[in-house]
Design a protein around this motif. Structure first.
Motif, PDB file in Angstrom:
ATOM      1  N   LYS A  42       0.838  -1.206   0.000  1.00 23.56           N
ATOM      2  CA  LYS A  42       0.000   0.000   0.000  1.00 23.56           C
ATOM      3  C   LYS A  42       0.874   1.257   0.000  1.00 23.56           C
ATOM      4  N   ASP A  43       1.892   1.271   0.859  1.00 23.27           N
ATOM      5  CA  ASP A  43       2.796   2.426   0.920  1.00 23.27           C
ATOM      6  C   ASP A  43       3.552   2.604  -0.388  1.00 23.27           C
ATOM      7  N   LYS A  44       3.943   1.487  -0.993  1.00 24.21           N
ATOM      8  CA  LYS A  44       4.654   1.550  -2.275  1.00 24.21           C
ATOM      9  C   LYS A  44       3.749   2.155  -3.344  1.00 24.21           C
ATOM     10  N   ASN A  45       2.494   1.707  -3.415  1.00 26.97           N
ATOM     11  CA  ASN A  45       1.537   2.257  -4.385  1.00 26.97           C
ATOM     12  C   ASN A  45       1.273   3.736  -4.122  1.00 26.97           C
ATOM     13  N   LYS A  46       1.162   4.092  -2.853  1.00 26.25           N
ATOM     14  CA  LYS A  46       0.948   5.498  -2.480  1.00 26.25           C
ATOM     15  C   LYS A  46       2.144   6.344  -2.929  1.00 26.25           C
ATOM     16  N   LEU A  48       4.285   5.632  -5.365  1.00 25.26           N
ATOM     17  CA  LEU A  48       4.305   5.700  -6.833  1.00 25.26           C
ATOM     18  C   LEU A  48       3.292   6.721  -7.353  1.00 25.26           C
ATOM     19  N   ARG A  49       2.108   6.761  -6.755  1.00 27.12           N
ATOM     20  CA  ARG A  49       1.101   7.751  -7.154  1.00 27.12           C
ATOM     21  C   ARG A  49       1.587   9.161  -6.869  1.00 27.12           C
ATOM     22  N   LEU A  50       2.174   9.363  -5.701  1.00 28.96           N
ATOM     23  CA  LEU A  50       2.701  10.690  -5.354  1.00 28.96           C
ATOM     24  C   LEU A  50       3.823  11.095  -6.302  1.00 28.96           C
ATOM     25  N   ALA A  52       4.238  10.051  -9.412  1.00 29.53           N
ATOM     26  CA  ALA A  52       3.634  10.339 -10.723  1.00 29.53           C
ATOM     27  C   ALA A  52       2.946  11.707 -10.698  1.00 29.53           C
ATOM     28  N   GLU A  53       2.240  12.017  -9.611  1.00 32.76           N
ATOM     29  CA  GLU A  53       1.593  13.329  -9.483  1.00 32.76           C
ATOM     30  C   GLU A  53       2.633  14.449  -9.499  1.00 32.76           C
ATOM     31  N   ASN A  56       3.917  14.926 -13.037  1.00 31.85           N
ATOM     32  CA  ASN A  56       2.908  15.641 -13.823  1.00 31.85           C
ATOM     33  C   ASN A  56       2.875  17.123 -13.434  1.00 31.85           C
TER      34      ASN A  56
END
Length: 179
Positions: A42-46, A48-50, A52-53, A56
């Motif tokens: 979950k932390d890894k996905n969080k 990665l999203r941060l 990527a954001e 961008n």
């Protein structure tokens, strides 16, 4: 034998108790490891999203900066166009004075100014009397009756030059057309 059997059963029973305790402890540790792995995922996905954001965001800010600089550049060049018009009108009047050195000096300044503006991407729309009227590049100030039939819909007089900035018309040429 009864005593030996009891001892063996007791040892087996206590060994089973130890084995059950170890097995229970292992199961708890495995569950805890699985929970930690889920939390890590979950932390890894969080993250990665941060990430990527943020990437961008950097791209968006870079594009916005480019757009702001481009708009400022365009605005400055638009503001300089009237000076080009003044040079043309001034040279036209100076040519009447017969002072060749003054005319040549002003013409050199005008040429230098035009060269600098061309380097920045500003180009004059090339038109001449008799060209077809094109709404993409020309703005008709008025229409007058054409002297001949072939001048209908054609440019009869150029009032003000038009300019293109890097393939974008920033000022249409003001013309008089024949009707």
């Amino acid at each position: 034998m009864d005593i030996d059997q009891k001892k063996t059963e007791k040892q087996a029973s206590s060994s089973n108790d130890v084995s059950d305790a170890e097995s229970s402890s292992c199961i708890k540790e495995i569950k805890e490891i699985e929970l930690l792995q889920e939390e890590l995922e979950k932390d890894k996905n969080k993250f990665l999203r941060l990430f990527a954001e943020f990437e961008n965001y950097k791209k968006r800010i870079k594009k916005e900066r480019y757009d702001i600089f481009r708009a400022i550049h365009e605005k400055i060049l638009i503001d300089l166009i009237p000076i080009l018009d003044d040079f043309e009108r001034g040279l036209k009047e100076l040519k009447k004075s017969k002072d060749e050195f003054l005319v040549r000096g002003i013409a050199l300044i005008q040429e230098k100014f035009i060269k600098i503006l061309k380097e920045k991407g500003l180009n004059k729309i090339k038109i001449k009397k008799g060209d077809d009227f094109n709404t993409d590049f020309h703005e008709a100030i008025t229409q007058i009756p054409a002297i001949t039939e072939d001048l209908k819909g054609k440019i009869i007089e150029i009032i003000e030059a038009g300019y293109i900035l890097q393939e974008k018309v920033i000022r249409h040429a003001k013309v008089i057309t024949g009707k």
